[in-house]
Write an enzyme that holds these catalytic residues in place. Structure first.
Site, PDB file in Angstrom:
ATOM      1  N   GLY A  14      47.442 -37.390  89.968  1.00  0.00           N
ATOM      2  CA  GLY A  14      46.824 -36.260  89.395  1.00  0.00           C
ATOM      3  C   GLY A  14      48.813 -35.809  88.976  1.00  0.00           C
ATOM      4  N   GLY A  15      48.587 -34.252  88.574  1.00  0.00           N
ATOM      5  CA  GLY A  15      49.945 -34.857  88.087  1.00  0.00           C
ATOM      6  C   GLY A  15      51.263 -34.457  89.423  1.00  0.00           C
ATOM      7  CG  MET A  16      51.920 -31.945  93.948  1.00  0.00           C
ATOM      8  SD  MET A  16      52.026 -30.588  93.956  1.00  0.00           S
ATOM      9  CE  MET A  16      50.219 -31.581  95.696  1.00  0.00           C
ATOM     10  CE  LYS A  50      46.450 -34.052  97.020  1.00  0.00           C
ATOM     11  NZ  LYS A  50      45.833 -32.658  96.602  1.00  0.00           N
ATOM     12  CG  ASP A  95      40.139 -26.424  91.448  1.00  0.00           C
ATOM     13  OD1 ASP A  95      39.248 -25.846  89.800  1.00  0.00           O
ATOM     14  OD2 ASP A  95      40.549 -27.391  90.968  1.00  0.00           O
ATOM     15  CB  VAL A 108      44.337 -40.001  96.032  1.00  0.00           C
ATOM     16  CG1 VAL A 108      43.543 -40.478  97.075  1.00  0.00           C
ATOM     17  CG2 VAL A 108      44.590 -38.631  96.409  1.00  0.00           C
TER      18      VAL A 108
END
Length: 614
Positions: free
Chosen positions: A19-21, A39, A133, A24
Site C-alpha cells: 500500500g501507500g504506507m 507489515k 473501511d 506486507v
C-alpha cells in the site's frame, strides 16, 4: 527484503500486499514454526511523523482487540530503522475474490458471513473502535471457513479526535468510495452506524453480485451514496427474501438515525429474518409531501423569520467569535500543559512500568513474547517509542518477556489431532506417541493428553495424545458361512487373517466357529479382525501350489478352489504388500482330480490357474 530476518525470529518469505504506507510479507516465525504476516512501514516514511503516528495507531488499535473473527496482533518491533507489526497470517480467499468468481452468493451463506463480520465489529465497537473501511477486500475466508476482518489501519478511536487520520479536519473522505457511508462521503465523522452502512453495502454485493452504486468515477459514486436510493436486492435476485432485502435497505439508509444503531441490532434482525423470511422489518417512513398551498405559506413565513433571525445573528456573532477565540486559546494552552512525554520503560519490570505510566495518566496494554533465556518479566519493547508526546488516556503497548517456566499446558481435548499437534509445536514442545482408543467421540478427535491441561510445562517436553478412533460394534460372525461372513465385515474393520481348523462335525464344515475381536465388542475404526473357519478332516487329497503376485497396493489376498458343483472353497488367505510377492500353500479336496484355483484381490479375481490334487 525477502530472506531478511527481523528480531532474530521473523523470516520474510514473500510479499503478499503493498500500500501507500506499508508492505506486507508472509513470514515464518522461527520460534513457533508458524506462518505470520509482517507489515513493514516504508523506509522512506520512517522519518515522517504523521505516517509513524498512523503506524503506531494501528498497533494500539490491534492491541485492544481479541476476537476469532479479527486477525490477531502478535508482536511489534523496530530493527535497523524498520518499524514492523506482526499479525496472524490468514491463508484464504477474500470475499471480493469469491463474489468475482461466483457472482451472487447463496443467501444463507451470505447471512452467515454477515453475522460473523458484525460479531467482529461489535467487539471492535465495544473497545471504542470504528473500522471505517469495511469492504469485501478486507474480509478473508480462511481454509477452515473462518471469517476474518482485516485492516484496521484507518480505524478511529471513538471520542479521541487526536486519532483522526485525515490530513486535516474535513479535507477528504476516509474509506473506500464504493463502500463508505454518506457521512464519510460528505467528509463528516464516522461512528458505529457508518460501519453498519458498509456492512449493508457488502451484503448487497454478496446477494446480487454487483455494487449498489457502480458509478463512472469516485465523485459520481460519492454523490450516489449521498443522494440515490439503490434498487432493493430482492428486485435483482429472486432468491432474496423480503425480510432480508429490507434488512439491507435499512442498513443503507442515508441518515444514520434510520439505520440499525449498532451491529448487535442488525444481527438480531438477520436471525429474525431466517425465522420469518417473508416478514419485512419496519423501516422508518418518510413524511407525505406538502401541497402547493402549504409550500407558499411556508415560504412567506420563512422570509419573515429570515429577516428577524438575520438581525439577531449579526448581534450574536460578534459576541460568539470573541468567546470562541478565548475558548480556543484556553484549550490550546491547557492541552499543551497536559501533554505527556513518554519515558523509556524498557528493562523495567512490567509492574513498575505500569505504575509509572498509570501515574502519568496513560493507559497500559500488555502483550507477551516467549524468550528462552533471561529477561523474564521485563519490558522488552514499547509502543509508541520513547519521547512520543501523548495525551492523558492514550494507550501504551508494552511487550513483556516470559520464559519457558511460565508456560502452562493448554487443554487439547476436543481439538483434531492435527490442530493439537500444531499447538504443541507452537509451544516448542514435542509431539510424542499417540494411542488410538475406541470412543464415541468423532474419529481423529483428541480425548486425552499427558501432561494434563493446566500443568506447568517447559520447552522440549514430550506430550502424549489419546485420540478417538471412532466406534464400531463388532458383528457376530459365528455360525455363518465363510462367504456370508466375508461379505458382512463392516468397512470400518479390516480382515487381517482367516484361520482354518479341522473339525469332525459336518455341521461346522465351512462355518465360522471363532472370531477376534469377540462379537459385540467395541473397536476403533481400522481395527483388524480374524475369522476361524471349520473344515471336515475327511478331505485328505492334497496338492501343492505356488503363486506369484504383483500388486499396486497392499491387499488382502484369498485363494479359493472351484469344486465340481461350482462352489468355492477357501484354501489360503493373507495380507500381501504392494509390489512383487510369492506364496506357497497346500490345497485340499474330497476327491482327486484337476481343479481351478482362483486368486482374489480386494474385490475381483486377479489370477486363475489349474491345479492337480491326488
Amino acid at each position: 527484503m525477502t530472506g531478511k530476518v527481523l528480531a532474530a525470529r521473523y523470516e520474510l518469505l514473500n510479499k503478499v500486499g503493498e500500500g501507500g504506507m506499508a508492505t506486507v510479507y508472509r513470514a515464518l516465525d522461527r520460534n513457533t514454526k508458524k506462518f505470520v504476516a509482517v507489515k513493514i512501514l516504508r523506509e522512506e516514511l520512517s522519518d515522517d511523523n504523521e505516517f509513524v503516528r498512523r503506524f503506531e495507531h494501528e498497533t494500539i488499535i490491534g492491541s485492544r482487540m481479541t476476537h476469532p473473527n479479527i486477525a490477531s496482533l502478535l508482536d511489534v518491533g523496530e530493527e535497523d530503522g524498520l518499524r514492523f507489526i506482526v499479525f496472524e497470517f490468514v491463508d484464504g480467499t477474500s470475499l471480493k475474490q469469491l463474489v468475482q468468481k461466483y457472482g451472487a452468493i447463496r443467501p444463507d451463506i451470505a447471512l452467515n458471513i454477515a453475522i460473523r463480520i458484525l460479531n467482529a465489529l461489535s467487539h471492535a465497537h465495544k473497545q471504542g473502535i470504528v473500522h471505517r473501511d469495511i469492504k469485501p477486500q478486507n474480509i478473508l475466508i480462511d481454509n477452515q471457513k473462518i471469517i476474518k476482518v482485516l485492516d484496521f489501519g484507518i480505524s478511529q478511536l471513538v471520542g479521541t479526535a487526536g486519532e483522526q487520520l485525515s490530513d486535516s479536519a474535513g479535507d477528504r473522505a476516509i474509506g473506500s468510495v464504493h463502500y463508505f457511508s454518506p457521512e464519510q462521503a460528505g467528509g463528516k465523522p464516522a461512528d458505529e452506524r457508518s460501519d453498519v452502512y458498509s456492512v449493508g453495502v457488502v451484503m448487497y454485493e454478496m446477494l446480487t453480485g454487483r455494487q449498489p452504486f457502480p458509478g463512472e468515477n469516485p465523485v459520481a459514486v460519492s454523490l450516489a451514496h449521498l443522494e440515490d436510493a439503490p434498487k432493493p436486492p430482492a428486485d435483482l435476485n429472486p432468491n432474496v427474501t423480503p425480510a432480508l432485502s429490507a434488512i439491507v435497505m435499512r442498513a443503507m439508509e442515508k441518515r444514520p438515525e434510520k439505520r440499525f444503531q449498532d451491529a448487535v441490532g442488525m444481527i438480531r434482525a438477520i436471525k429474525q429474518a431466517t425465522i420469518h423470511p417473508n416478514v419485512a422489518i419496519e423501516t422508518p417512513r418518510t413524511s407525505e409531501l406538502p401541497s402547493p398551498e402549504q409550500i407558499k405559506k411556508q415560504s412567506r413565513r420563512l422570509k419573515f423569520y429570515r429577516k428577524l433571525i438575520t438581525t439577531s445573528i449579526a448581534a450574536l456573532l460578534s459576541v460568539i467569535i470573541i468567546l470562541l477565540i478565548g475558548s480556543v486559546l484556553t484549550n490550546v494552552v491547557r492541552q499543551a500543559l497536559e501533554r505527556v512525554v513518554l519515558p523509556d520503560v524498557t528493562n523495567m519490570t512490567y509492574d513498575a512500568a505500569s505504575v509509572l505510566l498509570t501515574e502519568k495518566g496513560l493507559t497500559v496494554r500488555r502483550t507477551e513474547r516467549v524468550m528462552e533465556i533471561g529477561t523474564e518479566g521485563l519490558v522488552i519493547d514499547q509502543s509508541p517509542r520513547t519521547g512520543a508526546l501523548l495525551s492523558p488516556g492514550d494507550d501504551v503497548l508494552l511487550t513483556v518477556s516470559v520464559s519457558e517456566f511460565d508456560l502452562v499446558m493448554p487443554d487439547l481435548t476436543h481439538m483434531s489431532e492435527a490442530a493439537a499437534s500444531e499447538r504443541i509445536r507452537e509451544l516448542k514442545m514435542v509431539v510424542g506417541s499417540r494411542s488410538i482408543i475406541a470412543s464415541e467421540a468423532m474419529e481423529g478427535q483428541v480425548i486425552g493428553q499427558t501432561p494434563a491441561a493446566g500443568a506447568k510445562v517447559k520447552f522440549g517436553q514430550v506430550v502424549l495424545l489419546r485420540v478417538s478412533g471412532g466406534l464400531v460394534i463388532v458383528p457376530n460372525f459365528i455360525g455363518t458361512t465363510e462367504q456370508i461372513a466375508m461379505a458382512s465385515i463392516p468397512s470400518q474393520l479390516v480382515l487381517s487373517d482367516v484361520k482354518i481348523v479341522t473339525v469332525n462335525d459336518s455341521v461346522k464344515d465351512g462355518i465360522v466357529i471363532d472370531q477376534s475381536p469377540a462379537a459385540y465388542e467395541r473397536a476403533a475404526t481400522g481395527s483388524a479382525i480374524t475369522l476361524t473357519i471349520g473344515r471336515l478332516e475327511t478331505r485328505v487329497f492334497t496338492g501343492a501350489v505356488e503363486i506369484s503376485l504383483t500388486l499396486a497396493n497392499d491387499s488382502f489376498i484369498r485363494a479359493v478352489l472351484v469344486l465340481d458343483d461350482g462352489t468355492e472353497e477357501m484354501q489360503y488367505s493373507a495380507l500381501h504388500p504392494r509390489g512383487q510377492s510369492t506364496a506357497s500353500f497346500a490345497v485340499r479336496a474330497d476327491t482327486q482330480g484337476e481343479y481351478t484355483l482362483l486368486v482374489y484381490g480386494e474385490e475381483a479375481v486377479i489370477q486363475s490357474t489349474r491345479v492337480i490334487i491326488d
